[in-house]
Structure formats: structure tokens, C-alpha cells
Design a protein around this motif. Structure first.
Motif, PDB file in Angstrom:
ATOM      1  N   TRP A 106       1.682  40.373  67.327  1.00 20.93           N
ATOM      2  CA  TRP A 106       2.505  39.958  66.193  1.00 20.93           C
ATOM      3  C   TRP A 106       1.725  40.151  64.908  1.00 20.93           C
ATOM      4  N   ASP A 107       2.448  40.158  63.790  1.00 20.37           N
ATOM      5  CA  ASP A 107       1.815  40.242  62.476  1.00 20.37           C
ATOM      6  C   ASP A 107       2.748  39.632  61.447  1.00 20.37           C
ATOM      7  N   ARG A 108       2.169  39.192  60.332  1.00 22.84           N
ATOM      8  CA  ARG A 108       2.955  38.650  59.216  1.00 22.84           C
ATOM      9  C   ARG A 108       3.457  39.798  58.347  1.00 22.84           C
ATOM     10  N   LEU A 109       4.687  39.656  57.869  1.00 23.93           N
ATOM     11  CA  LEU A 109       5.237  40.618  56.912  1.00 23.93           C
ATOM     12  C   LEU A 109       5.276  40.043  55.508  1.00 23.93           C
ATOM     13  N   GLU A 110       5.591  38.770  55.388  1.00 23.73           N
ATOM     14  CA  GLU A 110       5.663  38.090  54.100  1.00 23.73           C
ATOM     15  C   GLU A 110       5.748  36.599  54.380  1.00 23.73           C
ATOM     16  N   ALA A 111       5.919  35.816  53.336  1.00 22.72           N
ATOM     17  CA  ALA A 111       6.059  34.376  53.510  1.00 22.72           C
ATOM     18  C   ALA A 111       7.299  34.092  54.348  1.00 22.72           C
ATOM     19  N   PRO A 112       7.186  33.291  55.404  1.00 23.70           N
ATOM     20  CA  PRO A 112       8.339  33.032  56.270  1.00 23.70           C
ATOM     21  C   PRO A 112       9.535  32.505  55.496  1.00 23.70           C
ATOM     22  N   GLY A 113      10.702  33.011  55.862  1.00 19.32           N
ATOM     23  CA  GLY A 113      11.941  32.539  55.277  1.00 19.32           C
ATOM     24  C   GLY A 113      12.249  33.099  53.902  1.00 19.32           C
ATOM     25  N   THR A 114      11.465  34.091  53.429  1.00 19.01           N
ATOM     26  CA  THR A 114      11.660  34.585  52.064  1.00 19.01           C
ATOM     27  C   THR A 114      12.818  35.559  51.961  1.00 19.01           C
ATOM     28  N   HIS A 115      12.779  36.629  52.767  1.00 19.06           N
ATOM     29  CA  HIS A 115      13.811  37.658  52.707  1.00 19.06           C
ATOM     30  C   HIS A 115      14.216  38.059  54.114  1.00 19.06           C
ATOM     31  N   HIS A 116      15.215  38.930  54.180  1.00 20.31           N
ATOM     32  CA  HIS A 116      15.680  39.450  55.454  1.00 20.31           C
ATOM     33  C   HIS A 116      15.274  40.912  55.558  1.00 20.31           C
ATOM     34  N   PRO A 117      14.172  41.218  56.224  1.00 23.54           N
ATOM     35  CA  PRO A 117      13.741  42.612  56.321  1.00 23.54           C
ATOM     36  C   PRO A 117      14.611  43.397  57.288  1.00 23.54           C
ATOM     37  N   GLY A 118      14.484  44.715  57.222  1.00 25.60           N
ATOM     38  CA  GLY A 118      15.197  45.574  58.149  1.00 25.60           C
ATOM     39  C   GLY A 118      14.534  45.587  59.506  1.00 25.60           C
ATOM     40  N   GLY A 119      15.090  46.379  60.422  1.00 24.15           N
ATOM     41  CA  GLY A 119      14.555  46.464  61.763  1.00 24.15           C
ATOM     42  C   GLY A 119      13.390  47.435  61.853  1.00 24.15           C
ATOM     43  N   ALA A 120      12.906  47.623  63.066  1.00 23.47           N
ATOM     44  CA  ALA A 120      11.776  48.514  63.327  1.00 23.47           C
ATOM     45  C   ALA A 120      12.278  49.843  63.852  1.00 23.47           C
ATOM     46  N   ALA A 121      11.538  50.899  63.555  1.00 24.28           N
ATOM     47  CA  ALA A 121      11.764  52.214  64.132  1.00 24.28           C
ATOM     48  C   ALA A 121      10.593  52.539  65.046  1.00 24.28           C
ATOM     49  N   ILE A 122      10.844  53.334  66.078  1.00 25.41           N
ATOM     50  CA  ILE A 122       9.815  53.680  67.055  1.00 25.41           C
ATOM     51  C   ILE A 122       9.751  55.192  67.169  1.00 25.41           C
ATOM     52  N   SER A 129       9.715  47.195  75.907  1.00 23.26           N
ATOM     53  CA  SER A 129       9.336  46.100  75.017  1.00 23.26           C
ATOM     54  C   SER A 129      10.384  45.912  73.923  1.00 23.26           C
ATOM     55  N   LEU A 130      10.659  44.656  73.595  1.00 23.75           N
ATOM     56  CA  LEU A 130      11.575  44.342  72.498  1.00 23.75           C
ATOM     57  C   LEU A 130      10.766  44.182  71.223  1.00 23.75           C
ATOM     58  N   ILE A 131      11.138  44.902  70.183  1.00 28.76           N
ATOM     59  CA  ILE A 131      10.476  44.796  68.884  1.00 28.76           C
ATOM     60  C   ILE A 131      11.378  43.978  67.977  1.00 28.76           C
ATOM     61  N   VAL A 132      10.887  42.829  67.552  1.00 30.47           N
ATOM     62  CA  VAL A 132      11.668  41.862  66.785  1.00 30.47           C
ATOM     63  C   VAL A 132      11.101  41.768  65.373  1.00 30.47           C
ATOM     64  N   TYR A 156       7.066  41.202  65.801  1.00 30.02           N
ATOM     65  CA  TYR A 156       6.331  40.979  67.036  1.00 30.02           C
ATOM     66  C   TYR A 156       6.943  41.798  68.175  1.00 30.02           C
ATOM     67  N   SER A 157       6.139  41.976  69.229  1.00 29.40           N
ATOM     68  CA  SER A 157       6.526  42.773  70.387  1.00 29.40           C
ATOM     69  C   SER A 157       6.556  41.887  71.619  1.00 29.40           C
ATOM     70  N   LEU A 158       7.640  41.985  72.393  1.00 25.81           N
ATOM     71  CA  LEU A 158       7.795  41.251  73.652  1.00 25.81           C
ATOM     72  C   LEU A 158       7.800  42.256  74.794  1.00 25.81           C
ATOM     73  N   ARG A 159       6.837  42.166  75.672  1.00 25.10           N
ATOM     74  CA  ARG A 159       6.684  43.126  76.753  1.00 25.10           C
ATOM     75  C   ARG A 159       7.021  42.491  78.106  1.00 25.10           C
ATOM     76  N   VAL A 160       7.267  43.367  79.103  1.00 22.15           N
ATOM     77  CA  VAL A 160       7.291  42.887  80.480  1.00 22.15           C
ATOM     78  C   VAL A 160       5.924  42.277  80.771  1.00 22.15           C
ATOM     79  N   PRO A 161       5.829  41.066  81.314  1.00 20.69           N
ATOM     80  CA  PRO A 161       4.526  40.422  81.491  1.00 20.69           C
ATOM     81  C   PRO A 161       3.519  41.323  82.197  1.00 20.69           C
ATOM     82  N   ALA A 162       2.281  41.266  81.723  1.00 20.31           N
ATOM     83  CA  ALA A 162       1.240  42.143  82.251  1.00 20.31           C
ATOM     84  C   ALA A 162       1.017  41.940  83.738  1.00 20.31           C
ATOM     85  N   ARG A 163       1.340  40.769  84.255  1.00 22.17           N
ATOM     86  CA  ARG A 163       1.114  40.517  85.679  1.00 22.17           C
ATOM     87  C   ARG A 163       2.008  41.386  86.568  1.00 22.17           C
ATOM     88  N   PHE A 164       3.053  41.984  85.995  1.00 23.17           N
ATOM     89  CA  PHE A 164       3.931  42.843  86.778  1.00 23.17           C
ATOM     90  C   PHE A 164       3.452  44.290  86.811  1.00 23.17           C
TER      91      PHE A 164
END
Length: 607
Positions: A38-54, A479-482, A489-497
Motif C-alpha cells: 500500500w501507499d499514501r496518495l494524499e490526505a485521507p478523505g480529501t478527494h476522489h482519485p481515479g482508478g489504476a491502470a496496469i 490481485s485487486l488494485i484499489v 493498495y493491492s490485494l493478492r491471493v494469500p501467499a500461503r496458496f
């Protein structure tokens, strides 16, 4: 070392969802995911950013590797969103995150990752989803311009490849993103801003532009949808949606009437005229039925973008779809002189459908609605669709959900009233009959909702539980990119799998034969194992985190099998219920024979 001798090869570039196709074409997490980074983009709750491209990018010297990167923009964080000077430098960046952190010891609960590369834009913050071109350049719509940037490898550029001034409307939102399509075999960029559609070459030349024929100023900027013309699929139509705000009445003003929602259709080639020039506008239509609660004036940014359906039903295939404030979803004719709705699905008369539809090639359509309304799954049934499932997770929505090739639907909660406990990531799968429910069908959860952590970083001050109003992205490994109000942040299939090739929730000798099958016959592995739970092979096969599943993962995977079952898996081992293994009991002789054979096939340096 970069190689793809066997196993999965590099995916087409750009990743289809952000190139020529708005659909996700891979399988998302088949189990509840875990936080990868995960990483910070700006102060939480400030604006509504666009989505991610891959996209896939060549990293250049010294490695020359081709690697997947997550590309996301940061909104303006200054006092005036239309004045780029007032934007803080870090708040008008185009950031590139490697799909998996370079540091093998990184733990997400310790702190944020840093982007691998950063480009500082020159015309304000980015509140839209980037568009990745086939050559790796990235096109973004900022608050003041359409910019194209060269890929930041090996070093980030300081000036854009080209820039076109475009003043976006006040309502420009997370759906307002450029779209790419091939017109007569040549890629073209389409962007909809302030009630005008612009067709731009990849070299930065505005080929033509067209405004709505309806009087008034359009206050929304949406992502265009592009699809074939009925009867001539070699020609394309461009679909846009927005509001038409009439001029205010003279004082004393009565309560303002609700703005009509409009559907605009343009010829992608501009409709060249015999005497020169273009006549792009094909037709327009009103798409609401005046269902505005109490005559409330809709807010800018609450109308979703259209999308083009792909269906085995010829009555709907190629038709543009758009949601409306009468609680219905409309399919229009894809003709040059249309206007009449081809079909209509009534979701709920008490809601506004403000999202972009999530679609796949199975004829499924998912919508979510404003203010705690239902989420609906629509399916084709002859020439008439039906509401096949609804649930009510809550949410006030701008973006779109993500629908994977296995029929799972993922979305983040944007509910901005009441407790923040609802700000989770949801996943739904198939439907079942539910006679006792609010409808005849009920959506089943693919896995329990994922609740973002609230105390991250060295000071425990970072809270990922923020409103999600941008579309989720699904990476090649599922992985879901949110992107939410403040973080990516990125949500992956758990590494244990990773390494569990027979899907019995255990690492042992029973995984060796399915590993060989997956390496040499991925389609055969998928037919025997993956298709049952719609498992993403790359998610469980990419053991060395280089972005591919191939022979270079062999040693890493064998080490996992030798470690046995982690405590998080069930104990015991034994034969998988999914296959008849050639290994009997605790006999490891076969296992090591296969390992020796693999190492003979791929000597040191090729695995």
C-alpha cells in the motif's frame, strides 16, 4: 533472469481493461485476499482519485526485464483544483508501482511502499484513470489538459511527450478517463470533457471535436464507450453520457428542475463530409424518466459511463448500455440513426443507478446504486433481461465494479453515512434461488468481505478504511488494485496458496504432478483443477515474483513442497479430493524422480 521458455507467456500490452476493452479478462481472487502492499496518495478523505491502470513496461538497462506496473495518478491537494500552481508537487504525480515490492522482506503492516518511478504532471492533479498505450506511453486527463508521457524507464521524463489544453467541467470525476480504439486500423484517443468529444491521434493532434447539439453546458465528463455499428462492424460508434443543465430562470427562482440525463452518439471516424470537414454527431437521446426524488437536482459526478455489451444474444450484442435515475438499465440501438431503446431492465424504482456497468463475455452485467441501494446482477434471457440478483451493501457510487472471467464481481464500499465499518471490499459470485429473500434470487459471496486495516505504518497512523469511488482493477495474477480517498493498495491471493497445484490446501508431494501439468499443459491443468473454483494459475505459480509462471519458478516451488503444510492450511496431507495422484501415501520416491527429471530438462541457470 527474464525468460518464458514454458508456462505462461507475457500478456498482451496494454492490459485489456485499460486499452481496447473495458472488461477484466482474468480471474480474481478465489479466496479472501491478503494485503500485498500500500501507499499514501494524499490526505485521507480529501478527494476522489481515479482508478489504476496496469501495463507491461520494459525496465531498460541494466536488466531489460519486462514487468507489470500499476499506474495511478494523485489528485490536486491545493487550495484551487483548477490552478496547477496551488497543487502541492506530490499531489500532481503519475506514480508507477511494481506489482510486487522489490524488497523481499517488505511487510505491508510495517509501512508504505515507494513508487518505482514518479512523473510530476504540469497541468494539475489527476482524478481520472490513466490510459496506457501499446508503446508504454501513458495518457492522462488532468484538471486542465490531456497529457501524454513517455514511460519512466530507465529515468522519468520531466516534460510531456505532448499536451493539449482541455478545461474539464466542475463535475469531472473518477469516471472521466480517456479511451482508446482503432479507427480504420489506426489507434485513436477519445476523451469527453465539458460536453464535447475530442478525437486525438497518438501523436497529440486533435483530429476533430464535437459538442452536444442540446442547448446548455454539460457538467459531467465521463469515459466514452466504443462499439461496432450495426450492419457494418468495421465502423465504430462512440457513446457518451452526461447532464444538460438549462440556464437558470430569472429571479425569484423556483426550485430548480432536475437536469435531464443525455445519451450522445458520435461516429468514431468523425463522419468525413464530401466537401471537407466532419459531422461526428450521429444522434442523441434522453435517458431518464424524470424520477428524481423530490425534484432534487443531481450532483455533478453521479452519472456513470456507458459501456458496450458483448453477448451471445444477437439482440443485445454490441448494444450500448447505460444506467438511469429511474432505477433502470437501458440498452440502445447501435445504429447511426438510433434513439429508441433496444431493451430495458428495471432494477429498483427507488434508486439512482450512477455506476458504469461491469460486463463480461458471459452476458453478465453488474450495477451498483446510490445511497445504500441494491447491487444488481443482470443476465440476458432471449431479447429480455431479468434482475437475477440483488443485495444491499450500501454505498454512494461513482465508478464501476470489476467483473472477472469467472463471473465474480468485486467492488469497494463508498457509503458516506453512518459508521465507517462498512468501508470494505466485497466479492460476489453465482446466484441461488432464495424464496424468502427480497427477490427471487440472491447473490452469494465469493468470500467474506475484506476489511481494510486501520493502524498501519511506524506510527500506526495510516487508515486504509476510506471511501472507494474509483473502479477496481484486476491484475494479471488476480490481485485487486484499489484506489480510495487517500491510498492505493493491492490485494493478492494469500501467499500461503502459492505452490498448491492440486488445490488441497497443502504443500507436499501431491503437488509435483500437477506442477508438471501446469508447466507443460496449462490448459490441461485448468481443465482438471482451475476451472472448478476459477483459480488464477499465475497467482499460485509465480513463486519468484517476477510476474510470470515458468521454468524459473521450479526451484522455489520445490522448496515450498518440501516445507510441507503451513499451520494456516489443514493438516494431514493425503490424496487430494480433486485428483487421483500417482503418488501413494508418504512415498516420496516418485516426487524426487520428477524433481530430477525437471532439473534435467532445465539445467542450472534456466530454472
Amino acid at each position: 533472469m527474464a525468460s518464458t521458455a514454458i508456462g505462461q507467456t507475457p500478456y498482451p500490452h496494454p492490459w485489456p481493461m485499460f486499452g481496447f476493452d473495458e472488461r477484466n479478462t482474468c480471474r480474481g481472487p478465489h479466496v479472501q485476499p491478503e494485503l500485498r502492499w500500500w501507499d499514501r496518495l494524499e490526505a485521507p478523505g480529501t478527494h476522489h482519485p481515479g482508478g489504476a491502470a496496469i501495463g507491461w513496461f520494459n525496465e531498460g538497462p541494466p536488466t531489460g526485464n519486462t514487468t507489470r506496473y500499476i499506474v495511478v495518478g494523485t489528485p490536486c491537494n491545493g487550495h484551487s483544483e483548477t490552478d496547477p500552481i496551488s497543487c502541492e508537487p506530490h499531489a500532481r504525480e503519475l506514480r508507477f508501482y511494481r506489482f510486487h515490492p522489490q524488497d523481499p522482506n517488505y511487510a505491508p503492516f510495517d509501512g508504505p511502499v515507494s513508487p518505482s518511478r514518479t512523473i510530476v504532471t504540469q497541468s494539475g492533479g489527476i482524478r481520472t484513470t490513466p490510459l496506457i498505450l501499446a508503446d508504454g506511453r501513458v495518457v492522462i486527463l488532468t484538471e486542465n489538459a490531456l497529457e501524454c508521457w513517455d514511460p519512466p524507464f530507465p529515468a522519468a521524463p520531466t516534460t510531456p511527450n505532448w499536451s493539449i489544453p482541455l478545461v474539464t467541467a466542475q463535475g469531472s470525476n473518477t469516471s472521466a478517463s480517456p479511451k482508446l480504439a482503432e479507427v480504420d486500423g489506426v489507434p485513436r484517443i477519445f476523451v469527453w470533457a465539458s460536453g464535447s468529444l475530442y478525437c486525438v491521434s497518438t501523436s497529440g493532434v486533435v483530429l476533430w471535436s464535437a459538442s452536444s447539439a442540446v442547448t446548455g453546458v454539460n457538467q459531467d465528463a465521463q469515459t466514452p464507450a466504443i462499439g461496432p455499428l450495426a450492419g457494418d462492424p468495421t465502423r465504430l460508434l462512440v457513446y457518451c453520457a452526461g447532464f444538460n443543465f438549462p440556464p437558470p430562470p430569472p429571479p425569484p427562482p423556483p426550485p430548480p428542475p432536475p437536469p435531464p440525463e443525455r445519451f450522445h452518439v458520435f461516429h468514431a471516424d468523425g463522419n468525413p463530409q464530401p466537401g471537407g470537414g466532419f459531422a461526428p454527431l450521429a444522434w442523441e437521446s434522453r435517458i431518464d424518466r424524470f424520477f428524481h426524488l423530490g425534484g432534487e437536482r443531481k450532483k455533478e459526478g453521479t452519472l456513470g459511463s456507458p459501456a458496450v455489451h458483448r453477448s451471445t444474444n444477437p439482440a443485445l450484442d454490441g448494444k450500448p448500455l447505460v444506467g438511469s435515475d429511474d432505477g433502470a438499465v437501458y440498452a440502445f440501438q447501435n445504429t447511426a440513426t438510433g434513439g429508441a431503446a433496444a431493451d430495458r431492465w428495471q432494477l429498483d424504482r427507488q434508486v439512482f443507478i450512477s455506476s458504469t456497468p461491469a460486463l463480461n463475455d458471459l452476458g453478465m452485467m453488474f450495477y451498483w446504486t446510490e445511497s445504500g441501494g441494491p447491487v444488481g446482477r443482470l443476465t440476458d434471457s432471449g431479447s429480455v433481461g431479468q434482475v437475477s440478483a440483488v443485495c444491499r451493501p450500501g454505498g454512494w457510487v461513482w465508478g464501476a465494479g470489476a467483473l472477472d472471467s469467472g463471473g465474480r464481481f468485486f467492488f469497494g464500499d463508498a457509503w458516506d453515512q453512518g459508521p465507517r465499518l462498512n468501508l470494505a471490499i466485497f466479492a460476489f459470485s453465482q446466484t441461488v434461488l432464495d424464496p424468502n429473500g427480497p427477490s427471487n434470487f440472491q447473490l452469494l459471496k465469493a468470500w467474506s468481505q475484506w476489511q481494510p486495516p486501520t493502524q498501519l505504518g511506524p506510527l500506526l497512523a495510516d487508515d486504509l478504511r476510506q471511501h472507494v469511488r474509483a473502479p477496481l482493477a484486476i491484475d494479471a495474477d488476480g490481485s485487486l488494485i484499489v484506489v480510495n480517498q487517500g491510498y492505493v493498495y493491492s490485494l493478492r491471493v494469500p501467499a500461503r496458496f502459492v505452490g498448491d497445484f492440486n488445490l488441497d490446501s497443502c504443500h507436499n508431494n501431491f503437488d509435483i504432478d500437477p506442477l508438471v501439468l501446469a508447466l507443460f499443459d496449462p490448459a490441461g491443468w485448468d481443465q482438471q483443477f482451475g476451472v472448478t473454483d476459477q483459480v488464477n494459475l499465475l497467482a499460485i505459480g509465480d513463486c519468484n515474483n517476477d510476474g510470470f509462471f515458468n521454468n524459473f519458478d521450479i526451484d522455489c516451488l520445490i522448496d515450498l513442497m518440501l516445507l510441507g503444510c503451513p499451520e494456516s492450511f489443514h493438516s494431514g496431507g493425503g490424496e487430494s479430493s480433486f485428483m487421483e495422484s500417482s503418488v501413494a501415501g508418504d512415498d516420496w520416491e516418485h516426487f524426487f524422480a520428477v524433481v530430477d527429471w525437471l532439473r534435467d530438462q532445465f539445467p542450472e541457470g534456466t530454472r
